[in-house]
Design a protein around this motif. Structure first.
Motif, PDB file in Angstrom:
ATOM      1  N   ILE A  75       5.792  19.721 -17.884  1.00 24.43           N
ATOM      2  CA  ILE A  75       4.808  19.815 -16.803  1.00 24.43           C
ATOM      3  C   ILE A  75       4.795  18.469 -16.072  1.00 24.43           C
ATOM      4  O   ILE A  75       4.535  17.432 -16.674  1.00 24.43           O
ATOM      5  CB  ILE A  75       3.396  20.138 -17.336  1.00 24.43           C
ATOM      6  N   PHE A  76       5.094  18.476 -14.778  1.00 23.90           N
ATOM      7  CA  PHE A  76       5.171  17.246 -14.006  1.00 23.90           C
ATOM      8  C   PHE A  76       3.783  16.610 -13.876  1.00 23.90           C
ATOM      9  O   PHE A  76       2.784  17.321 -13.709  1.00 23.90           O
ATOM     10  CB  PHE A  76       5.730  17.506 -12.610  1.00 23.90           C
ATOM     11  N   PRO A  77       3.694  15.279 -13.932  1.00 22.70           N
ATOM     12  CA  PRO A  77       2.398  14.599 -13.738  1.00 22.70           C
ATOM     13  C   PRO A  77       1.747  14.932 -12.395  1.00 22.70           C
ATOM     14  O   PRO A  77       0.543  15.040 -12.299  1.00 22.70           O
ATOM     15  CB  PRO A  77       2.764  13.109 -13.838  1.00 22.70           C
ATOM     16  N   VAL A  78       2.569  15.070 -11.319  1.00 20.95           N
ATOM     17  CA  VAL A  78       2.049  15.488 -10.020  1.00 20.95           C
ATOM     18  C   VAL A  78       2.946  16.593  -9.481  1.00 20.95           C
ATOM     19  O   VAL A  78       4.133  16.670  -9.799  1.00 20.95           O
ATOM     20  CB  VAL A  78       1.998  14.309  -9.003  1.00 20.95           C
ATOM     21  N   LYS A  79       2.391  17.435  -8.665  1.00 21.67           N
ATOM     22  CA  LYS A  79       3.142  18.537  -8.072  1.00 21.67           C
ATOM     23  C   LYS A  79       4.026  18.033  -6.931  1.00 21.67           C
ATOM     24  O   LYS A  79       3.605  17.231  -6.114  1.00 21.67           O
ATOM     25  CB  LYS A  79       2.173  19.600  -7.534  1.00 21.67           C
ATOM     26  N   SER A 104       0.819  -1.215   0.000  1.00 24.06           N
ATOM     27  CA  SER A 104       0.000   0.000   0.000  1.00 24.06           C
ATOM     28  C   SER A 104       0.848   1.258   0.000  1.00 24.06           C
ATOM     29  O   SER A 104       0.373   2.327  -0.372  1.00 24.06           O
ATOM     30  CB  SER A 104      -0.918   0.006   1.222  1.00 24.06           C
ATOM     31  N   LEU A 105       2.123   1.151   0.427  1.00 27.45           N
ATOM     32  CA  LEU A 105       2.998   2.320   0.447  1.00 27.45           C
ATOM     33  C   LEU A 105       3.476   2.706  -0.948  1.00 27.45           C
ATOM     34  O   LEU A 105       3.947   3.826  -1.160  1.00 27.45           O
ATOM     35  CB  LEU A 105       4.213   2.044   1.341  1.00 27.45           C
ATOM     36  N   PHE A 106       3.401   1.749  -1.907  1.00 29.66           N
ATOM     37  CA  PHE A 106       3.927   2.016  -3.238  1.00 29.66           C
ATOM     38  C   PHE A 106       2.854   2.038  -4.320  1.00 29.66           C
ATOM     39  O   PHE A 106       3.137   2.442  -5.453  1.00 29.66           O
ATOM     40  CB  PHE A 106       4.973   0.944  -3.604  1.00 29.66           C
ATOM     41  N   SER A 126       1.887   6.092 -11.152  1.00 31.80           N
ATOM     42  CA  SER A 126       1.279   6.077 -12.481  1.00 31.80           C
ATOM     43  C   SER A 126       2.367   5.679 -13.461  1.00 31.80           C
ATOM     44  O   SER A 126       3.339   6.407 -13.665  1.00 31.80           O
ATOM     45  CB  SER A 126       0.715   7.466 -12.844  1.00 31.80           C
ATOM     46  N   PHE A 127       2.226   4.475 -14.043  1.00 30.35           N
ATOM     47  CA  PHE A 127       3.253   3.948 -14.928  1.00 30.35           C
ATOM     48  C   PHE A 127       2.930   4.241 -16.388  1.00 30.35           C
ATOM     49  O   PHE A 127       3.032   3.378 -17.251  1.00 30.35           O
ATOM     50  CB  PHE A 127       3.425   2.441 -14.717  1.00 30.35           C
ATOM     51  N   GLN A 128       2.528   5.473 -16.688  1.00 33.17           N
ATOM     52  CA  GLN A 128       2.281   5.891 -18.059  1.00 33.17           C
ATOM     53  C   GLN A 128       3.577   6.426 -18.661  1.00 33.17           C
ATOM     54  O   GLN A 128       4.640   6.448 -18.030  1.00 33.17           O
ATOM     55  CB  GLN A 128       1.183   6.964 -18.079  1.00 33.17           C
ATOM     56  N   ASP A 129       3.509   6.872 -19.946  1.00 30.75           N
ATOM     57  CA  ASP A 129       4.687   7.483 -20.559  1.00 30.75           C
ATOM     58  C   ASP A 129       5.135   8.710 -19.774  1.00 30.75           C
ATOM     59  O   ASP A 129       6.322   9.011 -19.698  1.00 30.75           O
ATOM     60  CB  ASP A 129       4.380   7.881 -22.014  1.00 30.75           C
ATOM     61  N   TRP A 136       8.817  11.073 -14.533  1.00 32.60           N
ATOM     62  CA  TRP A 136       9.437  10.939 -15.843  1.00 32.60           C
ATOM     63  C   TRP A 136       8.426  11.278 -16.929  1.00 32.60           C
ATOM     64  O   TRP A 136       7.221  11.346 -16.688  1.00 32.60           O
ATOM     65  CB  TRP A 136       9.963   9.508 -16.023  1.00 32.60           C
ATOM     66  N   GLY A 137       8.966  11.464 -18.167  1.00 35.26           N
ATOM     67  CA  GLY A 137       8.057  11.775 -19.256  1.00 35.26           C
ATOM     68  C   GLY A 137       8.782  11.997 -20.576  1.00 35.26           C
ATOM     69  O   GLY A 137      10.016  11.891 -20.673  1.00 35.26           O
TER      70      GLY A 137
END
Length: 329
Positions: free
Chosen positions: A269-273, A229-231, A238-241, A255-256
Motif C-alpha cells: 500500500i503506497f504511503p500516498v496515492k 518549499s518545492l521539496f 516523508s522520510f519514514q521506512d 518506498w517501503g
C-alpha cells in the motif's frame, strides 16, 4: 435572491425527424383538446411542438435582449421594445401604436452617441470652436482666486535661495542656461544606469516570500526558500521506512518494507496515492539465499500493488522480508 444560470443554445426537438413535430391544434384551449381528438392522451408530436415553441421563445429573448414591436401585442406602461433599429419605452398602455410615430404612447430610450449629437446640435453640427468668444483672460475670470502665479513661485524660491545663500543673492532666473544633459553634469558620478546596471560589492534587496510570483527582484534567500518549499513540507515528503518524495515536475518517488504471506504474496500500500498512475514498482528480497521478487500481473493501481517472492526452486514461503520502490505521477 436566486440568480438562475443562463441556459445553453439548444432548442428542444430542433433535430426531430419529419413528422415528429405537429402544431398544437388549439393553444388557447390547452390540453382539454386532447379529450376531443386523441382520447385524452396527447401525442408525442404535440409535446415536441410545445417544447420547441418554448425554447425558441427563450432563444429569441436571449438573442434580442428586447423583443421587436408587434402590432397585435398589448403593451402596459413601462414596457421596453425595439423597432427600426431603435429602442422605445411605453409612456402609456397601448396596442397597435407604431413607436416611431406614436409620440403620445412611446418615447425613444437608450440613445446612441450619434443620436445625442443630432438631438442637441441638429443645425450647427459639430461644435464650432472658432466661434467661441469672450473667453476670460485671467484666472479670476474662471473663478480661480487662490492660484499661485509664476511671479509668486519665483519670489518664494528667491526667498529660500537668499536664506541659504545670503552672499550670492537671489537666483538670477534669466541667467539659467545650458542645463546638464547627463548625471555627471549634475555632479552624480556613482549612479548605476537603469539599463544593464553593473553592481559591485554585495548589494542587497528586500526578500520576497517563497509564494511571491510577481516580477520583483529575487534574492538568494527568496530563491533558496522557493526551491526548498518545492521539496519539503508535510504534503511533499516523508522520510519514514515507508515514505515518499514529490518532485516539482509532478514525479513521485515512494518506498517501503513488507513481508510475504504463505503463498509468497506481499500486498504493498503506497504511503500516498499517485495522482495519475504508478509507472513502475520494483522489489528486492531481504535475507540469505537467492530469491526473485516479481510484480503480480494486473494488481498495480494508483494506491498499491501485489508482489510475489520465489526462491531459486520457484518455491514460496511466509515471512520473507523485502524492500520495494515505486515511481509515478
Amino acid at each position: 435572491m436566486t440568480l438562475y444560470q443562463r441556459p445553453d443554445e439548444h432548442v428542444f426537438a430542433e433535430g426531430a425527424r419529419p413528422g415528429e413535430v405537429q402544431p398544437f391544434p388549439d393553444l388557447s384551449r390547452g390540453w382539454g383538446i386532447a379529450f376531443e381528438q386523441t382520447g385524452g392522451i396527447p401525442p408525442m408530436e404535440w409535446f415536441n411542438f410545445i417544447g420547441k415553441r418554448t425554447d425558441e421563445a427563450i432563444r429569441y429573448l436571449m438573442q434580442r435582449g428586447l423583443p421587436e414591436w408587434s402590432d397585435t401585442e398589448e403593451y402596459p406602461e413601462g414596457s421596453y421594445i425595439q423597432h427600426g433599429g431603435k429602442t422605445y419605452r411605453a409612456k402609456v398602455a397601448n396596442q397597435g401604436k407604431v413607436p416611431s410615430t406614436g409620440l403620445a404612447e412611446w418615447e425613444e430610450w437608450g440613445l446612441t452617441r450619434e443620436a445625442l449629437d443630432a438631438h442637441f446640435h441638429p443645425k450647427d453640427g459639430e461644435l464650432a470652436w472658432p466661434k467661441i468668444t469672450k473667453t476670460p483672460t485671467t484666472l479670476d475670470g474662471y473663478g480661480i482666486t487662490d492660484a499661485a502665479t509664476a511671479q509668486d513661485v519665483q519670489n518664494r524660491f528667491s526667498e529660500i535661495q537668499q536664506r541659504f545663500h545670503p552672499k550670492n543673492g537671489p537666483l538670477p532666473w534669466a541667467k539659467i542656461s545650458d542645463k546638464p544633459s547627463t548625471l555627471t553634469g549634475y555632479g552624480i558620478t556613482d549612479a548605476a544606469p537603469i539599463a544593464n546596471p553593473a553592481f559591485s560589492g554585495q548589494p542587497t534587496a528586500p526578500t520576497p516570500s517563497a509564494q511571491d510570483r510577481s516580477t520583483r527582484i529575487a534574492t538568494t534567500a527568496s530563491t533558496w526558500a522557493t526551491l526548498l518549499s518545492l521539496f519539503t513540507g508535510p504534503n511533499r515528503q516523508s522520510f519514514q521506512d515507508n515514505g515518499f518524495q514529490k518532485l516539482p515536475g509532478g514525479l513521485i518517488l515512494q518506498w517501503g518494507f513488507t513481508s510475504t504471506h504463505g503463498n509468497g504474496m506481499s500486498n504493498v500500500i503506497f504511503p500516498v496515492k499517485f495522482s495519475t498512475k504508478c509507472l513502475a514498482i520494483h522489489g528486492t528480497h531481504l535475507g540469505t539465499g537467492c530469491a526473485t521478487v516479481i510484480e503480480y500481473v494486473g494488481t498495480r493501481t494508483n494506491i498499491g500493488a501485489t508482489l510475489r517472492t520465489l526462491d531459486e526452486n520457484a518455491m514460496t514461503r511466509a515471512g520473507w522480508g523485502l524492500h520495494w520502490f515505486a515511481i509515478g505521477h
